[in-house]
Design an enzyme around this catalytic site. Structure first.
Site, short mmCIF file in Angstrom:
data_model
loop_
_atom_site.label_atom_id
_atom_site.label_comp_id
_atom_site.label_asym_id
_atom_site.label_seq_id
_atom_site.Cartn_x
_atom_site.Cartn_y
_atom_site.Cartn_z
N GLU A 189 -5.73 -6.66 4.27
CA GLU A 189 -5.41 -7.65 3.24
C GLU A 189 -6.39 -8.82 3.17
O GLU A 189 -6.02 -9.97 3.46
CB GLU A 189 -3.97 -8.18 3.45
N GLU A 396 1.37 -0.34 4.70
CA GLU A 396 2.51 -1.23 5.01
C GLU A 396 3.51 -1.18 3.87
O GLU A 396 3.13 -1.23 2.70
CB GLU A 396 2.09 -2.70 5.16
C1 FCB Z 1 1.65 -8.38 5.17
C2 FCB Z 1 0.90 -8.53 6.47
C3 FCB Z 1 1.73 -8.24 7.70
C4 FCB Z 1 3.15 -8.77 7.56
C5 FCB Z 1 3.75 -8.32 6.25
C6 FCB Z 1 5.17 -8.77 6.07
O1 FCB Z 1 1.06 -9.16 4.20
O2 FCB Z 1 -0.22 -7.66 6.49
O3 FCB Z 1 1.06 -8.77 8.81
O4 FCB Z 1 3.14 -10.11 7.73
O5 FCB Z 1 2.97 -8.79 5.19
#
Ligand code: FCB
Length: 497
Positions: A189, A396
């Site tokens: 990210e 994620e």
């Molecule tokens: C993302 C991050 C991760 C976590 C999630 C909830 O943006 O990559 O580390 O904090 O959100």
């Protein structure tokens, strides 16, 4: 990627919807080899911040800024994974995970520029061996937001010098682990690193300088491109990718030019700002125009865009929520609720103006929008990764809820179960619809240090009692474990235990 821990159902040749479960209800069957994993990040779980030769990262510093992190929490201990990693690997094995996405802490490995710390490398080397022994594929991210403070002191991501330091660090990690780790992600990210870190100030290093943020975005991309080339050049066959956080914006009034323009700007400044350079070798014009309007520009030099567009083996998508935007509504206050003054992170967007929809929300206040997840995956495939022939992974996805521990010590989390089921169904839809998507990582394995929210927000499928460090798999862990080990999502909700 198949691991010995992941058993696939009978013999489907592709994703399908059928009744494959012996004695069970109908199920959504994922393709053979689909990767099922869980994700974490070094600063969020490790603790041990001054052990083994590690030096401070920007997050160690930022946690000491009054009001920066809820309740003054820090990652000093976090989940104590630095000491409990064996137990955590056992836990992953017991859940039947096929892959584990984790990050290495730069300042554990290169505590000062030009210095290599063997102890730091050994920690990750032991972790990788333990994962492989249990048939869990290590999925390594080199940078999940924890820049060594020593480099921030030299200008951080806003300074071009950081690029060489990142490549040096990436090479050191790859030299030590590249014989066993085949899946590499350069950055997690970069939007958050650049814009929450250098424009909004919600994240470390907490700067609020629009030009520094846009410079940081460019240097992150350049570091990604050079590191990708360096890892490839090592000739180990490493597969290298980038993970981006993406979202879906829709106009509150589709007939409104102002709403459409706002949607376009949000989309350019979150979604296209990293994918366009990496896949197409150029910044989106809407982003360049929005930045120019506030007097900033990426510091592009000759040849940079070619390096940034170095072909990739995979793109990781992190998705949590989506938004309806309207030029008519009042501006949102910056999040998280600050104990200090922060700014709007999207340089050039003006104020973020969202319209709440009547859907469930997570404890972060984020709307639960699984259909948008399926739309997003289709779009990424159509606009970027499909034509470029780059496989996609969901690196994620997950949700925070205010979990309660029952009298018997168990943690039942029906809202997270519903969130995961809805989003897994969206993933299945994308796969059956032709999106070249090969795996899914739930965020997160463990409740952990949720950045500026500290320990107040719990994303884990495994509950962590931060007083005792006791780990308790939640109901969602059992549900996810079942999906991970069968590659089938039951559609009638019969599998909840
Ligand atoms: C993302 C991050 C991760 C976590 C999630 C909830 O943006 O990559 O580390 O904090 O959100």
């Amino acid at each position: 990627m198949t691991s010995t821990m992941t058993t696939t159902p009978t013999t489907p040749t592709s994703a399908s919807s059928s009744s494959p479960e012996p004695g069970g209800g109908p199920g959504l069957v994922f393709p053979p080899g689909f990767v099922w994993g869980a994700a974490t990040a070094a600063y969020q779980i490790e603790g041990g911040v001054d052990e083994g030769g590690r030096t401070p990262s920007i997050w160690d510093t930022f946690c000491r800024v009054p009001g920066a992190v809820a309740a003054g929490d820090t990652g000093d201990v976090a989940c104590d994974h630095y000491h409990r990693w064996q137990q955590d690997v056992d836990l992953m094995a017991s859940l039947g995970l096929g892959a584990y996405r984790f990050s290495t802490a730069w300042s554990r490995i290169c505590p000062e520029p030009g210095v290599v710390n063997r102890q730091g490398l050994d920690f990750y080397s032991r972790l990788v061996d333990a994962l492989l022994e249990r048939g869990i594929t290590p999925w390594l991210t080199l940078y999940h937001w924890d820049l060594p403070q020593a480099l921030e002191d030299r200008g951080g991501w806003a300074s071009r010098d950081v690029v060489d330091h990142f490549v040096e660090y990436a090479t050191v990690v790859h030299d030590a682990l590249g014989d066993r780790v085949t899946r590499w992600t350069t950055l997690n990210e970069p939007w958050c690193s650049a814009f929450l870190g250098y424009a909004g100030g919600q994240h470390a290093p907490g700067r609020q300088e629009p030009q520094a943020a846009v410079s940081a975005a460019h240097h992150l991309l350049l570091a990604h491109g050079h590191a990708t080339r360096a890892l490839r050049a090592a000739g180990t066959g490493a597969e290298v990718g980038l993970t981006v956080n993406l979202s879906v914006y829709d106009p509150a009034d589709p007939g409104s030019d102002a709403d459409q323009a706002l949607v376009d700007r949000h989309d350019a400044l979150l979604n296209r700002v990293f994918l366009d350079p990496v896949i197409h070798g150029r910044y989106p014009q809407t982003a360049l125009d929005a930045w120019a309007a506030v007097g900033v520009a990426p510091p592009v030099r000759d040849g940079d865009m070619d390096v940034i567009a170095t072909p990739l083996d995979m793109i990781g998508v992190n998705y949590y929520t989506s938004s309806l935007v309207s030029a008519e509504t009042s501006p949102e206050p910056p999040t998280p609720p600050p104990g200090r003054t922060t700014a709007q992170p999207m340089v050039g967007v003006g104020q973020v103006r969202t319209v709440p929809r009547d859907v469930p929300r997570t404890a972060m206040g984020w709307e639960v929008q699984p259909d948008d997840f399926a739309r997003l995956l289709r779009r990424v495939h159509a606009d970027w990764t499909g034509p470029a022939g780059v496989p996609l992974y969901v690196t994620e996805n997950g949700a925070a809820f205010d979990d309660a521990v029952g009298a018997d010590g168990s943690v039942d989390d029906p809202e997270r179960v519903a969130y995961l089921r809805g989003h897994l169904r969206a993933v299945h839809q994308a796969v059956t619809g032709g999106v070249d998507l090969h795996g899914y990582f739930v965020w997160s394995l463990l409740d952990n240090f949720e950045w500026a929210y500290g320990y107040a927000k719990r994303f884990g499928i495994v509950h962590v009692d931060f007083d005792t460090q006791r780990r308790t798999p939640k109901t969602s862990a059992r549900v996810y474990s079942r999906v991970a080990s069968t590659s089938i999502l039951d559609v009638d909700g019969t599998v909840t235990q």
